[in-house]
Motif scaffolding. Sequence first.
Motif, PDB file in Angstrom:
ATOM      1  N   MET A  29     -35.481  65.362  46.716  1.00 33.84           N
ATOM      2  CA  MET A  29     -34.864  65.489  48.043  1.00 33.84           C
ATOM      3  C   MET A  29     -33.489  64.829  48.083  1.00 33.84           C
ATOM      4  SD  MET A  29     -36.832  67.286  50.036  1.00 33.84           S
ATOM      5  CE  MET A  29     -37.183  68.307  48.607  1.00 33.84           C
ATOM      6  N   SER A  30     -32.548  65.446  47.375  1.00 27.24           N
ATOM      7  CA  SER A  30     -31.160  64.971  47.419  1.00 27.24           C
ATOM      8  C   SER A  30     -30.262  66.173  47.674  1.00 27.24           C
ATOM      9  CB  SER A  30     -30.766  64.286  46.111  1.00 27.24           C
ATOM     10  OG  SER A  30     -30.764  65.210  45.045  1.00 27.24           O
ATOM     11  N   PRO A  31     -29.223  66.019  48.491  1.00 28.05           N
ATOM     12  CA  PRO A  31     -28.340  67.161  48.793  1.00 28.05           C
ATOM     13  C   PRO A  31     -27.768  67.819  47.551  1.00 28.05           C
ATOM     14  CG  PRO A  31     -27.901  65.346  50.287  1.00 28.05           C
ATOM     15  CD  PRO A  31     -28.841  64.810  49.245  1.00 28.05           C
TER      16      PRO A  31
ATOM     17  N   ALA B 172     -37.149  62.447  54.007  1.00 22.69           N
ATOM     18  CA  ALA B 172     -36.303  63.514  53.465  1.00 22.69           C
ATOM     19  C   ALA B 172     -35.487  64.202  54.552  1.00 22.69           C
ATOM     20  CB  ALA B 172     -37.179  64.542  52.748  1.00 22.69           C
ATOM     21  N   TYR B 173     -35.628  63.756  55.794  1.00 19.55           N
ATOM     22  CA  TYR B 173     -34.969  64.436  56.906  1.00 19.55           C
ATOM     23  C   TYR B 173     -33.456  64.516  56.707  1.00 19.55           C
ATOM     24  CZ  TYR B 173     -33.209  65.347  61.609  1.00 19.55           C
ATOM     25  OH  TYR B 173     -32.546  65.864  62.693  1.00 19.55           O
ATOM     26  N   ASP B 174     -32.829  63.420  56.381  1.00 13.98           N
ATOM     27  CA  ASP B 174     -31.364  63.402  56.251  1.00 13.98           C
ATOM     28  C   ASP B 174     -30.899  64.346  55.144  1.00 13.98           C
ATOM     29  OD1 ASP B 174     -31.145  61.593  58.302  1.00 13.98           O
ATOM     30  OD2 ASP B 174     -31.076  59.834  56.988  1.00 13.98           O
ATOM     31  N   ALA B 175     -31.626  64.358  54.017  1.00  9.87           N
ATOM     32  CA  ALA B 175     -31.233  65.226  52.903  1.00  9.87           C
ATOM     33  C   ALA B 175     -31.385  66.694  53.288  1.00  9.87           C
ATOM     34  CB  ALA B 175     -32.083  64.908  51.670  1.00  9.87           C
TER      35      ALA B 175
ATOM     36  N   LYS C 162     -26.573  71.700  56.794  1.00 10.85           N
ATOM     37  CA  LYS C 162     -25.191  71.553  57.240  1.00 10.85           C
ATOM     38  C   LYS C 162     -24.209  72.115  56.218  1.00 10.85           C
ATOM     39  CE  LYS C 162     -22.338  68.047  59.509  1.00 10.85           C
ATOM     40  NZ  LYS C 162     -22.264  66.611  59.889  1.00 10.85           N
ATOM     41  N   ASP C 163     -24.603  72.024  54.936  1.00 15.37           N
ATOM     42  CA  ASP C 163     -23.737  72.512  53.863  1.00 15.37           C
ATOM     43  C   ASP C 163     -23.883  74.013  53.634  1.00 15.37           C
ATOM     44  OD1 ASP C 163     -22.779  69.978  53.491  1.00 15.37           O
ATOM     45  OD2 ASP C 163     -24.116  69.515  51.814  1.00 15.37           O
ATOM     46  N   GLY C 164     -24.742  74.679  54.409  1.00 11.56           N
ATOM     47  CA  GLY C 164     -24.841  76.126  54.293  1.00 11.56           C
ATOM     48  C   GLY C 164     -26.210  76.647  53.884  1.00 11.56           C
TER      49      GLY C 164
ATOM     50  N   VAL D  14     -37.876  79.905  66.944  1.00 15.61           N
ATOM     51  CA  VAL D  14     -36.609  79.374  67.446  1.00 15.61           C
ATOM     52  C   VAL D  14     -35.682  79.127  66.255  1.00 15.61           C
ATOM     53  CG1 VAL D  14     -37.638  78.367  69.503  1.00 15.61           C
ATOM     54  CG2 VAL D  14     -37.433  76.977  67.441  1.00 15.61           C
ATOM     55  N   ILE D  15     -34.378  79.408  66.475  1.00 18.92           N
ATOM     56  CA  ILE D  15     -33.399  79.328  65.397  1.00 18.92           C
ATOM     57  C   ILE D  15     -32.167  78.599  65.907  1.00 18.92           C
ATOM     58  CG2 ILE D  15     -31.916  80.650  63.826  1.00 18.92           C
ATOM     59  CD1 ILE D  15     -33.922  82.934  64.009  1.00 18.92           C
ATOM     60  N   ALA D  16     -31.646  77.689  65.078  1.00 20.44           N
ATOM     61  CA  ALA D  16     -30.410  76.986  65.436  1.00 20.44           C
ATOM     62  C   ALA D  16     -29.461  76.992  64.252  1.00 20.44           C
ATOM     63  CB  ALA D  16     -30.714  75.551  65.858  1.00 20.44           C
ATOM     64  N   ASN D  17     -28.211  77.315  64.501  1.00 21.93           N
ATOM     65  CA  ASN D  17     -27.168  77.119  63.499  1.00 21.93           C
ATOM     66  C   ASN D  17     -26.783  75.655  63.498  1.00 21.93           C
ATOM     67  OD1 ASN D  17     -26.983  79.846  62.731  1.00 21.93           O
ATOM     68  ND2 ASN D  17     -25.700  80.283  64.519  1.00 21.93           N
ATOM     69  N   TYR D  18     -26.558  75.122  62.300  1.00 21.90           N
ATOM     70  CA  TYR D  18     -26.204  73.705  62.170  1.00 21.90           C
ATOM     71  C   TYR D  18     -25.218  73.596  61.012  1.00 21.90           C
ATOM     72  CZ  TYR D  18     -26.747  68.648  61.629  1.00 21.90           C
ATOM     73  OH  TYR D  18     -26.522  67.283  61.547  1.00 21.90           O
ATOM     74  N   GLY D  19     -23.983  73.198  61.338  1.00 20.11           N
ATOM     75  CA  GLY D  19     -22.949  73.190  60.316  1.00 20.11           C
ATOM     76  C   GLY D  19     -22.750  74.600  59.795  1.00 20.11           C
ATOM     77  N   LYS D  20     -22.820  74.775  58.494  1.00 20.43           N
ATOM     78  CA  LYS D  20     -22.651  76.083  57.887  1.00 20.43           C
ATOM     79  C   LYS D  20     -23.983  76.801  57.666  1.00 20.43           C
ATOM     80  CE  LYS D  20     -18.585  74.532  55.258  1.00 20.43           C
ATOM     81  NZ  LYS D  20     -18.028  74.369  53.881  1.00 20.43           N
ATOM     82  N   GLY D  21     -25.081  76.132  58.007  1.00 18.19           N
ATOM     83  CA  GLY D  21     -26.385  76.694  57.680  1.00 18.19           C
ATOM     84  C   GLY D  21     -27.233  76.976  58.906  1.00 18.19           C
ATOM     85  N   ARG D  22     -28.529  77.127  58.689  1.00 13.34           N
ATOM     86  CA  ARG D  22     -29.420  77.585  59.753  1.00 13.34           C
ATOM     87  C   ARG D  22     -30.796  76.925  59.590  1.00 13.34           C
ATOM     88  NH1 ARG D  22     -29.061  82.178  58.299  1.00 13.34           N
ATOM     89  NH2 ARG D  22     -31.070  82.875  57.483  1.00 13.34           N
TER      90      ARG D  22
END
Length: 858
Positions: free
Chosen positions: A678-680, A705-708, A714-716, A814-822
């Motif tokens: 669990m690392s970006p 692992a939430y932040d990762a 966020k990175d896509g 339910v769907i949310a866009n977040y940064g470049k990802g989803r």
Amino acid sequence: MIKRNSIALCLRASVAINNFRKQIFLFISLAVIQSMAFAQAPRSYTSSEILLQIKKLNVLGSVLYIAAHPDDENTRLLAYLANEKLYRTGYLSLTRGDGGQNLIGDEQGVDLGLIRTQELLAARRIDGAEQFFSRAFDFGFSKSPEEALRIWGHDKILSDVVWMIRKFRPDVIITRFPTTGEGGHGHHTASAILAGEAFDAAADPTKFPEQLQAGVTVWQAKRLLWNTFNFGSVNTQSDNQFKLDCGDFNPILGKSYGEIAATSRSQHKSQGFGVAAQRGSVIEYFKTIKGDAPVNNLTDGVNTGWDRLLFGGELISRPPKEDNVQNLIDSIFKTFSVEHPEKSIEPLVRLYKKIESVRDGYWKEQKLNEVKKVIENCSGLFLDATTNTQFAVQGDSLKITMLVNNRLGANISKAIVAVEGIILPFDPLKKNTNSIKAYTTFIKPATKPTQPYWLEEPMEKGSFTVTDQQQIGKGESDPWSVEFILTIEGKEFKFRKPIRYKYTDPVKGELYQPVSIIPAFSVRSVPKLAINEGNNDWEVRSFNDNNLFRYAIKPGKDSILQTGNETLFAKNQIKKIHTADRDMMPVFDSLGNRHSAIYIVKDQLYKTDRTAYVELHQINYDHIPAISYIQPAIFTSENFDLKIEGNLVGYIPGAGDKIPEALQQMGYKVITLHENEMSPGYLKQFDAIVTGVRAYNTQPWLSNAYDALMQYVKDGGVLLAQYNTNNNIGPMRSKIGPYPFTIGAKRITDEEAKVNFLIPDHPALNYPNKITDKDFDGWIQERSTYHAENIDSNYKRIFSMKDPGEQEDDGALVIANYGKGRFVYAGMVFFRELPAGVPGAYRLFANLIANNRNKYIK
């Protein structure tokens, strides 16, 4: 255009297996986790346990508890009734829990019902009650008793409850749930409705009169009670109800009934019901539904002693005699020696002879069996029938080793064993010395394979088909067994013992497992489901040595079968036959007249009039006996329009589902992810990450692992979280999405419920597949479960749905866009639909994990 091809190889009939579920509803908070000793080892009894068995001989009362599912039963009450009041106590679960949720694996439907059947039987071995079932199938959560009774077949299941009442003859019947709906589940309410109807019908000779020709008579229980409860916000208890303290400590057993119940309830491991032991006074409440209300005891007005029966026309209590049954039992109890229980054998044999004069067939049979068991336990007899293999194979031989040890030197003048009609005498038994007989049997090719009795015939949508009246109600099929016949104190006794596979594990020690009769070959498709021209292998396994097996490819329905491909199998050898072309299907034909030739062309099945091929299916968990049964060898192909976007998907396991296999069928490469990954930097390689069902309930590390995961989104990246719960199944301690929402208990149980598209132009409904109403055709069991609630405005709500008579709900997806990802939260039941090959579910799932930012709306 959808094209579906199914190829089925079946033994006698195909069992329609649907994957269903139910909402788990916990009413009792009990218990301590204790593992069963791998479930099958011969049980021995301490002198204190034998003493309690002797005491029970003087109690002629019975109570039947009725509810809908495994886990519905009040284990503390059952333990109290069986071990304190010493009543014959039974639990009738209408279903086997087939439609529930599975915390320990990916089994669903019938397979899950087999697991939960064994968990219930394990629970009853601990709390002392007996376990029964009706033919009802747990088809999943139901919101009304009307639906449950309609799908089950009201009269069919009512007849089962009536049959069990007539057969068990309970003095008191207790339901777990009311007829008024506070139980929260349509199955729960239906179980109470059927119990009330059966209370009256069992006493009416005009109701199900055919049962009266099958060895039972009409029976009128004294009263019907509802065991009220206080669970969460639902409190159905009141001070004017009858009360019973079930928290007593039993000094003979060295445990309180709360402790016994805890161990019993913790056997429901597939539901995650390990609970803490409870000690101290605990009051149970009862509301009278029918019959006279109890005042002092549950069985008020019922004579639960021996004087309810006649012996030779005379009440045994009038006048008292030294050798009447009650006095004999009292004397045996008072003179019992914990150091020398064998000293009680002679008076127990006299007691057995006395009970043989009883006119009442029901209690005569029950008490004779109880006395015989006490005699066996007092003598320290060890009776064992074992093999060195788990499977008895059609067309092969099997050696059975039978052992008798008279460990306490009881007066046994003769010992023989009967196996398959053959009588084998033992040498005169010496004290604490093994006496052994071996017998080799040939398993004829036509011998019926071992099969759970409720799976022998094709089932209906809501119930199993069982045509043998005597099988209805049984917990499981009778095992293959032998009969030991011993002359003890001049009286002949017969002890039937199952034949079991005994082996030694280097870690777990000596283990026993059931012995199953199986076909000589097992054939299965790998995979069982393929989509869009996916290929499969036919995997053939031989269970005999030197089996010659012939197979061929038949390229078309009207073409000539080309044979000649022969292969010789060693025992347990597995060979695969690959079919690269969908129009080229294998033909199997084992020589030696053991099986018939099978000709398969697309969806056509051709066979001779002999046995066709089946798959041996096995389920293995440490806490229950090994389960083996046969099922049709099935391969299903689904051909439909499906587009995907992306190549690599990461999967985080949850409680167990078959989503990774479905993703592979769609064309994705799937990698299982673990805590240390669990690392970006590592996660960025994945086009999408999918979490298994209830992953956040079962994987505590996900909170860390939430932040990762959020950085990955966020990175896509695309993160799809399948449903989780926020109840007793497993607490939801972790944040899941980038914006707040909670998880509720809302679900849509109608698999045909209309799906309203709230945002028709949303990419989830358009890319890469155009989703239409037709994509929701053919869904099984339900639409969705555990919807999102209190949803942040950053989320888009894609659908709204409702069950009949309810308001529309929009939390299933339910769907949310977040940064470049989803981020996607899916209460939609993909874990059921994808393994079932539902085309629209595949198309929608592909859209949800599609990773092409240019196509998505912010």
